[in-house]
Design a protein around this motif. Structure first.
Motif, PDB file in Angstrom:
ATOM      1  N   GLU A  36       5.868   5.656  -8.265  1.00 23.89           N
ATOM      2  CA  GLU A  36       4.803   5.543  -9.098  1.00 23.89           C
ATOM      3  C   GLU A  36       4.002   6.469  -9.620  1.00 23.89           C
ATOM      4  OE1 GLU A  36       3.652   2.657  -9.969  1.00 23.89           O
ATOM      5  OE2 GLU A  36       1.693   3.037 -10.923  1.00 23.89           O
ATOM      6  N   VAL A  82     -10.205  11.923   2.296  1.00 21.33           N
ATOM      7  CA  VAL A  82      -9.958  11.641   3.380  1.00 21.33           C
ATOM      8  C   VAL A  82      -8.375  11.876   3.750  1.00 21.33           C
ATOM      9  CG1 VAL A  82      -9.720   9.551   4.972  1.00 21.33           C
ATOM     10  CG2 VAL A  82     -11.445   9.630   3.642  1.00 21.33           C
ATOM     11  N   MET A  83      -7.606  12.057   2.887  1.00 18.79           N
ATOM     12  CA  MET A  83      -6.185  12.090   3.218  1.00 18.79           C
ATOM     13  C   MET A  83      -5.928  13.677   3.243  1.00 18.79           C
ATOM     14  SD  MET A  83      -4.491   9.389   3.535  1.00 18.79           S
ATOM     15  CE  MET A  83      -6.057   8.789   4.323  1.00 18.79           C
ATOM     16  N   TYR A  98      -0.831   2.061  11.773  1.00 21.37           N
ATOM     17  CA  TYR A  98      -1.183   2.928  10.680  1.00 21.37           C
ATOM     18  C   TYR A  98      -0.021   3.114  10.024  1.00 21.37           C
ATOM     19  CZ  TYR A  98      -5.939   3.774  12.553  1.00 21.37           C
ATOM     20  OH  TYR A  98      -7.128   3.883  13.267  1.00 21.37           O
ATOM     21  N   TYR A 116      -6.392   4.606  -3.922  1.00 21.97           N
ATOM     22  CA  TYR A 116      -5.616   3.458  -2.961  1.00 21.97           C
ATOM     23  C   TYR A 116      -4.709   4.238  -2.162  1.00 21.97           C
ATOM     24  CZ  TYR A 116      -1.753   3.452  -6.360  1.00 21.97           C
ATOM     25  OH  TYR A 116      -0.765   3.904  -7.120  1.00 21.97           O
ATOM     26  N   ARG A 164      -1.150   4.715  17.384  1.00 24.05           N
ATOM     27  CA  ARG A 164      -1.446   4.836  15.938  1.00 24.05           C
ATOM     28  C   ARG A 164      -0.251   4.188  14.994  1.00 24.05           C
ATOM     29  NH1 ARG A 164      -6.387   5.983  16.464  1.00 24.05           N
ATOM     30  NH2 ARG A 164      -6.648   7.725  17.960  1.00 24.05           N
ATOM     31  N   LEU A 218       5.133   5.725  -2.678  1.00 25.81           N
ATOM     32  CA  LEU A 218       4.410   5.610  -3.893  1.00 25.81           C
ATOM     33  C   LEU A 218       4.538   7.204  -4.844  1.00 25.81           C
ATOM     34  CD1 LEU A 218       0.966   3.991  -2.993  1.00 25.81           C
ATOM     35  CD2 LEU A 218       2.881   3.341  -4.767  1.00 25.81           C
ATOM     36  N   GLN A 256      -7.069  14.724   6.772  1.00 23.18           N
ATOM     37  CA  GLN A 256      -6.123  14.382   7.646  1.00 23.18           C
ATOM     38  C   GLN A 256      -5.224  15.439   7.837  1.00 23.18           C
ATOM     39  OE1 GLN A 256      -5.781  11.458   9.753  1.00 23.18           O
ATOM     40  NE2 GLN A 256      -7.877  11.660   9.387  1.00 23.18           N
ATOM     41  N   VAL A 300       1.595   5.266   6.141  1.00 28.08           N
ATOM     42  CA  VAL A 300       2.668   6.189   5.784  1.00 28.08           C
ATOM     43  C   VAL A 300       3.744   6.032   5.067  1.00 28.08           C
ATOM     44  CG1 VAL A 300       3.870   8.074   6.868  1.00 28.08           C
ATOM     45  CG2 VAL A 300       1.810   7.300   8.006  1.00 28.08           C
ATOM     46  N   THR A 332      -8.354  -3.750   3.580  1.00 29.42           N
ATOM     47  CA  THR A 332      -9.717  -3.202   3.072  1.00 29.42           C
ATOM     48  C   THR A 332     -10.705  -4.297   3.152  1.00 29.42           C
ATOM     49  OG1 THR A 332      -8.696  -1.370   1.924  1.00 29.42           O
ATOM     50  CG2 THR A 332     -10.796  -1.961   1.346  1.00 29.42           C
ATOM     51  N   ARG A 338       2.745   5.573   1.329  1.00 25.14           N
ATOM     52  CA  ARG A 338       2.196   6.468   0.641  1.00 25.14           C
ATOM     53  C   ARG A 338       3.482   7.338   0.349  1.00 25.14           C
ATOM     54  NH1 ARG A 338      -1.934   7.582   5.838  1.00 25.14           N
ATOM     55  NH2 ARG A 338      -3.634   6.178   4.807  1.00 25.14           N
ATOM     56  N   HIS A 370       2.631  11.835   9.502  1.00 26.98           N
ATOM     57  CA  HIS A 370       1.306  11.305   8.748  1.00 26.98           C
ATOM     58  C   HIS A 370       0.674  12.617   8.128  1.00 26.98           C
ATOM     59  CE1 HIS A 370      -2.849  10.234   8.371  1.00 26.98           C
ATOM     60  NE2 HIS A 370      -3.165  10.986   9.593  1.00 26.98           N
ATOM     61  N   TYR A 393      -1.255  -7.553   1.707  1.00 22.97           N
ATOM     62  CA  TYR A 393      -1.616  -6.525   2.650  1.00 22.97           C
ATOM     63  C   TYR A 393      -3.084  -6.501   2.662  1.00 22.97           C
ATOM     64  CZ  TYR A 393      -1.705  -2.479   5.682  1.00 22.97           C
ATOM     65  OH  TYR A 393      -1.704  -1.646   6.870  1.00 22.97           O
TER      66      TYR A 393
HETATM   67  C1  LIG Z   1       3.191  -0.297  -8.086  1.00 22.33           C
HETATM   68  C2  LIG Z   1       1.785  -0.534  -7.292  1.00 22.33           C
HETATM   69  C3  LIG Z   1       0.759   0.472  -7.321  1.00 22.33           C
HETATM   70  C4  LIG Z   1      -0.068   0.059  -6.375  1.00 22.33           C
HETATM   71  C5  LIG Z   1      -0.214  -0.260  -5.030  1.00 22.33           C
HETATM   72  C6  LIG Z   1      -1.382  -0.084  -4.242  1.00 22.33           C
HETATM   73  C7  LIG Z   1      -1.123  -0.241  -3.061  1.00 22.33           C
HETATM   74  C8  LIG Z   1      -2.523  -0.003  -2.179  1.00 22.33           C
HETATM   75  C9  LIG Z   1      -2.459  -0.547  -0.750  1.00 22.33           C
HETATM   76  C10 LIG Z   1      -3.883   0.004   0.017  1.00 22.33           C
HETATM   77  O1  LIG Z   1      -4.676   0.630  -0.554  1.00 22.33           O
HETATM   78  S1  LIG Z   1      -3.621  -0.620   1.528  1.00 22.33           S
HETATM   79  C11 LIG Z   1      -5.062  -0.081   2.386  1.00 22.33           C
HETATM   80  C12 LIG Z   1      -4.992   1.620   2.623  1.00 22.33           C
HETATM   81  N1  LIG Z   1      -5.965   1.964   3.216  1.00 22.33           N
HETATM   82  C13 LIG Z   1      -5.861   3.447   3.750  1.00 22.33           C
HETATM   83  O2  LIG Z   1      -4.985   4.254   3.626  1.00 22.33           O
HETATM   84  C14 LIG Z   1      -6.963   3.535   4.864  1.00 22.33           C
HETATM   85  C15 LIG Z   1      -7.145   5.155   4.966  1.00 22.33           C
HETATM   86  N2  LIG Z   1      -7.914   5.459   5.970  1.00 22.33           N
HETATM   87  C16 LIG Z   1      -7.299   6.032   7.101  1.00 22.33           C
HETATM   88  O3  LIG Z   1      -6.090   6.176   7.213  1.00 22.33           O
HETATM   89  C17 LIG Z   1      -8.366   6.505   8.272  1.00 22.33           C
HETATM   90  O4  LIG Z   1      -9.163   7.046   7.589  1.00 22.33           O
HETATM   91  C18 LIG Z   1      -7.728   7.272   9.285  1.00 22.33           C
HETATM   92  C19 LIG Z   1      -6.849   8.311   8.662  1.00 22.33           C
HETATM   93  C20 LIG Z   1      -6.736   6.073   9.977  1.00 22.33           C
HETATM   94  C21 LIG Z   1      -8.632   7.407  10.020  1.00 22.33           C
HETATM   95  O5  LIG Z   1      -8.543   7.175  11.317  1.00 22.33           O
HETATM   96  P1  LIG Z   1      -9.723   7.071  12.414  1.00 22.33           P
HETATM   97  O6  LIG Z   1     -10.820   6.461  11.842  1.00 22.33           O
HETATM   98  O7  LIG Z   1      -9.079   6.419  13.465  1.00 22.33           O
HETATM   99  O8  LIG Z   1     -10.201   8.565  12.939  1.00 22.33           O
HETATM  100  P2  LIG Z   1      -9.127   9.820  13.040  1.00 22.33           P
HETATM  101  O9  LIG Z   1      -9.622  10.564  14.118  1.00 22.33           O
HETATM  102  O10 LIG Z   1      -9.237  10.379  11.716  1.00 22.33           O
HETATM  103  O11 LIG Z   1      -7.561   9.381  13.104  1.00 22.33           O
HETATM  104  C22 LIG Z   1      -7.372   8.868  14.597  1.00 22.33           C
HETATM  105  C23 LIG Z   1      -6.081   9.400  14.818  1.00 22.33           C
HETATM  106  O12 LIG Z   1      -5.069   8.770  14.176  1.00 22.33           O
HETATM  107  C24 LIG Z   1      -4.320   9.696  13.384  1.00 22.33           C
HETATM  108  N3  LIG Z   1      -3.648   8.677  12.249  1.00 22.33           N
HETATM  109  C25 LIG Z   1      -4.595   8.314  11.306  1.00 22.33           C
HETATM  110  N4  LIG Z   1      -3.780   7.809  10.526  1.00 22.33           N
HETATM  111  C26 LIG Z   1      -2.580   7.869  10.843  1.00 22.33           C
HETATM  112  C27 LIG Z   1      -1.359   7.469  10.131  1.00 22.33           C
HETATM  113  N5  LIG Z   1      -1.436   6.718   9.081  1.00 22.33           N
HETATM  114  N6  LIG Z   1      -0.555   7.657  11.021  1.00 22.33           N
HETATM  115  C28 LIG Z   1      -0.257   7.983  12.168  1.00 22.33           C
HETATM  116  N7  LIG Z   1      -1.324   8.625  12.896  1.00 22.33           N
HETATM  117  C29 LIG Z   1      -2.634   8.496  12.008  1.00 22.33           C
HETATM  118  C30 LIG Z   1      -4.921  10.812  13.327  1.00 22.33           C
HETATM  119  O13 LIG Z   1      -4.128  12.019  12.995  1.00 22.33           O
HETATM  120  C31 LIG Z   1      -5.715  10.995  14.471  1.00 22.33           C
HETATM  121  O14 LIG Z   1      -4.752  11.618  15.450  1.00 22.33           O
HETATM  122  P3  LIG Z   1      -5.218  12.486  16.599  1.00 22.33           P
HETATM  123  O15 LIG Z   1      -5.824  13.732  15.777  1.00 22.33           O
HETATM  124  O16 LIG Z   1      -6.585  11.920  17.189  1.00 22.33           O
HETATM  125  O17 LIG Z   1      -4.095  12.544  17.574  1.00 22.33           O
END
Ligand SMILES: CCCCCCC/C=C/C(=O)SCCNC(=O)CCNC(=O)[C@H](O)C(C)(C)COP(=O)(O)OP(=O)(O)OC[C@H]1O[C@@H](n2cnc3c(N)ncnc32)[C@H](O)[C@@H]1OP(=O)(O)O
Ligand code: FAD
Length: 616
Positions: A305, A444-445, A291, A438, A288, A301, A448, A295, A155, A298, A389, A152
């Motif tokens: 984990e 940031v979470m 994204y 991760y 969204r 995990l 949110q 969810v 990043t 998370r 979320h 996946y």
């Molecule tokens: C055994 C194994 C163990 C190890 C496993 C490890 C696996 C790891 C994998 C990874 O790490 S994969 C990569 C993970 N990356 C992230 O999680 C990124 C985190 N960042 C974000 O999620 C963003 O900061 C953000 C939250 C998406 C910010 O969004 P944006 O920059 O667009 O601005 P905002 O205004 O904050 O959000 C816009 C809007 O979208 C809504 N929203 C944000 N995220 C989600 C979501 N996941 N689902 C649904 N909606 C989401 C947010 O609430 C805002 O909504 P409104 O308020 O505008 O209505």
């Protein structure tokens, strides 16, 4: 003279029976231990299934990890791949379906010790959630059969949190019905994806979609990056491993550069949005939804984990604390079990209560998550997605923060032996610490989650009314917002624990012992945030004194059942990988036996022997 270690003729620990200091802790539990195990598993049948799966895994030498603390990084990686392939063979032999209970227990027992965690835990689920049926039918069977290995890739070197800042571009070319993928600069390189460095043949690339000259935001694309014939990287693809990390040495987190790589239009996951042959962008449902995979990850995990790390640390630290005698409470008596010291109870028992609180919360939340998944997939109803979320982000942040701090508390409570890798505690800590970063960095979470919260809202409102820009008002309120988010999640967890206890009236024996832990969790939470309760005038100093006294009484209540409570987690010695936390309590014998495996204790090289001898 070189002192040679006089190696006593060590009687193997199995012939020693059970250490009497831990045996005496198990003679009269105040509750049926097996019933708590059943409750944690979700019922007696699931306990039986889990134990059956564990017995099959523990009896297969491929899964043995006796030498885990003495391997190089390459040996750890190769061992995890062997285990992943063997597990796939076993699942086929035994008819364990990928979405079945046996497979779920097998992956949970093996965790990150089996390769392809991102392949199984993120790549396949994301295709199932964001792909149409034809894409699921094409890719998922290949992935489940390990004919392709996926990662996946979201990043980048320059962005992990701010997804709107991702730089990788995917541009639709209607003339050949293909997407062209590019990374414009160094910061665009995909960096961190698990299983990418050596294993993956395909990547789910999350990138900014461009069609008809317009950016439509982040979408998911399946991109083949290595040959299925000789595993070499394909044209336009540069891929490798990002180097050593704090833990997860067995995982090949990698980097990926894509330059003018072409993929067919059909490779965009298009359940909720697609590009028509003429390049028109069509969106279905929430923008969204791309994204959504985060969810789900998370949520998964939490119980796969994060919580198990603290649960295992509690097992190790509490078992060790009844076989470790140090100093004397009462002069003239034998040395005291360190678990009889109030301070040791104050360190460990709130952690134990936290494991139960988080376990019940994760179980309830997974049910909510599955309910929303069905709403979205079968009815196109996205109304619960914002709440799902917000809470998944907050719970992931809170539980990973508390569990990593809790594992460190358990490690420190074991003194010098807690600092030995052989205790299993340092690697539990360095592994769970990754979960604070991760799948969404915790601050940031929290922010949110904080979109729900009154006080923070008042401050935000007053700033906005004073004419401050929205983004300035938000950032200058963020500390309060993050605190409010934590409080909201804590309230949800305590409430859920109380409700779970109320449903146990038909099992008074386990209800009684778990109610003590429920009260201990709640009171410990108040004491850990006393300033908040005092600041709002919600409690007086006297009332906090009553809370402190009650917590102390509860510690005494937990003491007599502490070992039985951690036994109820039912972790085998093979899963704990701990010289000081084994069921039989022979901590010193194991520490000495395991230390003999260290390469440092191999026969002293003759040249060194001569050199040392000549200087004596
Ligand atoms: C055994 C194994 C163990 C190890 C496993 C490890 C696996 C790891 C994998 C990874 O790490 S994969 C990569 C993970 N990356 C992230 O999680 C990124 C985190 N960042 C974000 O999620 C963003 O900061 C953000 C939250 C998406 C910010 O969004 P944006 O920059 O667009 O601005 P905002 O205004 O904050 O959000 C816009 C809007 O979208 C809504 N929203 C944000 N995220 C989600 C979501 N996941 N689902 C649904 N909606 C989401 C947010 O609430 C805002 O909504 P409104 O308020 O505008 O209505
Ligand atoms: C073990 C591990 C495995 C991983 N596996 C994968 C994988 O398989 N696939 C994948 O795509 N990624 C993976 N990642 C990457 C991971 O998802 C990112 O590291 C994570 O999302 C954090 O993003 P970042 O690194 O950009 O941190 P940053 O966001 O740069 O965080 C740095 C600091 O900036 C602060 N900050 C950032 N934004 C804000 C804000 N808006 N307000 C206040 N403070 C802010 C943070 O709180 C933090 O203190 C993995 C990472 C690790 C450690």
């Amino acid at each position: 003279q070189l002192v040679t270690v006089s190696t006593w003729s060590l009687v193997s620990t199995w012939s020693l029976g059970v250490n009497p200091d831990i045996h005496s802790e198990r003679t009269s539990p105040s509750f049926p231990v097996e019933r708590v195990t059943n409750l944690l598993d979700g019922g007696a049948e699931l306990t039986a299934t889990r134990r059956h799966v564990e017995s099959i895994i523990n009896s297969d030498s491929t899964f043995s990890q006796d030498d885990r603390y003495f391997l190089t990084r390459v040996e750890q990686y190769e061992g995890s791949v062997r285990r992943a392939v063997r597990l796939r063979e076993k699942m086929k032999e035994l008819g364990w379906a990928d979405n079945g209970t046996e497979a779920m227990f097998a992956f949970r027992v093996l965790g990150a010790d089996v390769a392809f965690g991102i392949h199984n835990g993120v790549f396949i689920p994301t295709i199932k959630e964001l792909g149409i049926e034809a894409q699921i039918a094409k890719w998922v069977p290949l992935a489940q059969d390990l004919q392709i290995i996926g990662t996946y890739a979201q990043t980048e070197l320059g962005h992990g949190t701010y997804l709107r800042g991702l730089e990788t571009t995917v541009t639709f070319d209607p003339s050949n019905q293909e997407f062209v993928i590019n990374m414009p600069r160094l910061s665009s390189i995909k960096w961190w994806p698990g299983d990418l460095g050596r294993s993956a043949t395909h990547a789910l690339v999350l990138a900014q979609l461009y069609t008809q000259g317009k950016c439509q935001g982040m979408h998911a694309f399946i991109v083949q990056i290595r040959s299925l014939v000789d595993h070499s990287s394909l044209p336009g693809v540069t891929v490798g491993d990002i180097g050593p990390k704090m833990n997860f040495d067995q995982v090949d987190n990698g980097f990926l550069i894509l330059q003018n790589v072409h993929i067919p239009r059909e490779n965009m996951l298009c359940r909720y949005s697609e590009v028509s042959p003429d390049g028109t962008y069509v969106k279905r449902g929430s923008d969204r939804i791309n994204y959504f995979s985060m969810v789900l990850t998370r949520t998964r995990l939490l119980s796969a984990e994060i919580i198990p790390a603290l649960a295992k640390a509690c097992v190790i630290a509490i078992r060790y604390s009844v076989v470790r005698r140090q100093s004397k409470l009462k002069p003239g008596e034998m040395e005291t079990k360190i678990l009889d010291y109030q301070m040791q109870q104050q360190k460990l028992f709130p952690q134990l209560a936290t494991v139960f609180a988080f376990h019940f919360m994760a179980s309830s939340f997974e049910a909510f998550c599955n309910q929303v998944k069905v709403q979205i997939k079968s009815k196109g109803d996205f109304s619960s997605l914002p709440e799902l979320h917000a809470l998944s982000a907050g719970l992931k942040a809170l539980l990973s923060d508390v569990c990593s701090a809790g594992v460190e508390t358990c490690r420190r409570a074991c003194g010098g032996h807690g600092y030995s890798l052989l205790s299993g505690l340092p690697s539990l800590y360095t592994r769970v610490a990754g979960s604070c970063t991760y799948e969404g960095e915790n601050t940031v979470m929290q922010l949110q989650t904080a979109r729900l919260i009154k006080n923070a809202g008042f401050q935000l409102q007053s700033l906005l009314q004073s004419g401050v820009e929205q983004y300035v008002a938000w950032d200058s309120t963020s500390i309060l917002l993050a605190q409010a988010a934590i409080a909201h999640c804590q309230y949800t967890i305590v409430n859920n624990f109380v409700e779970t206890m109320s449903r146990l009236q038909h099992e008074p024996e386990i209800q009684q012992v778990l109610q003590v832990l429920c009260d201990l969790y709640a009171l410990s939470g108040i004491l850990a945030n006393a300033e908040e309760f005092l600041h709002d005038g919600y409690m007086t100093g006297h009332q906090l004194d009553l809370v402190t006294a009650s917590q102390r009484d509860l510690l005494t209540c937990v003491r007599k059942d502490a070992v039985s409570l951690v036994d109820a987690f039912d972790y085998s010695d093979q899963q704990l990988h701990s010289a000081i936390g084994s069921y039989d309590g022979h901590a010193y014998q194991r520490l000495f036996e395991w230390a003999q495996k260290a390469p440092m204790n191999a026969k002293v090289p003759f040249a060194l022997f001569l050199a040392l001898s000549s200087c004596c």
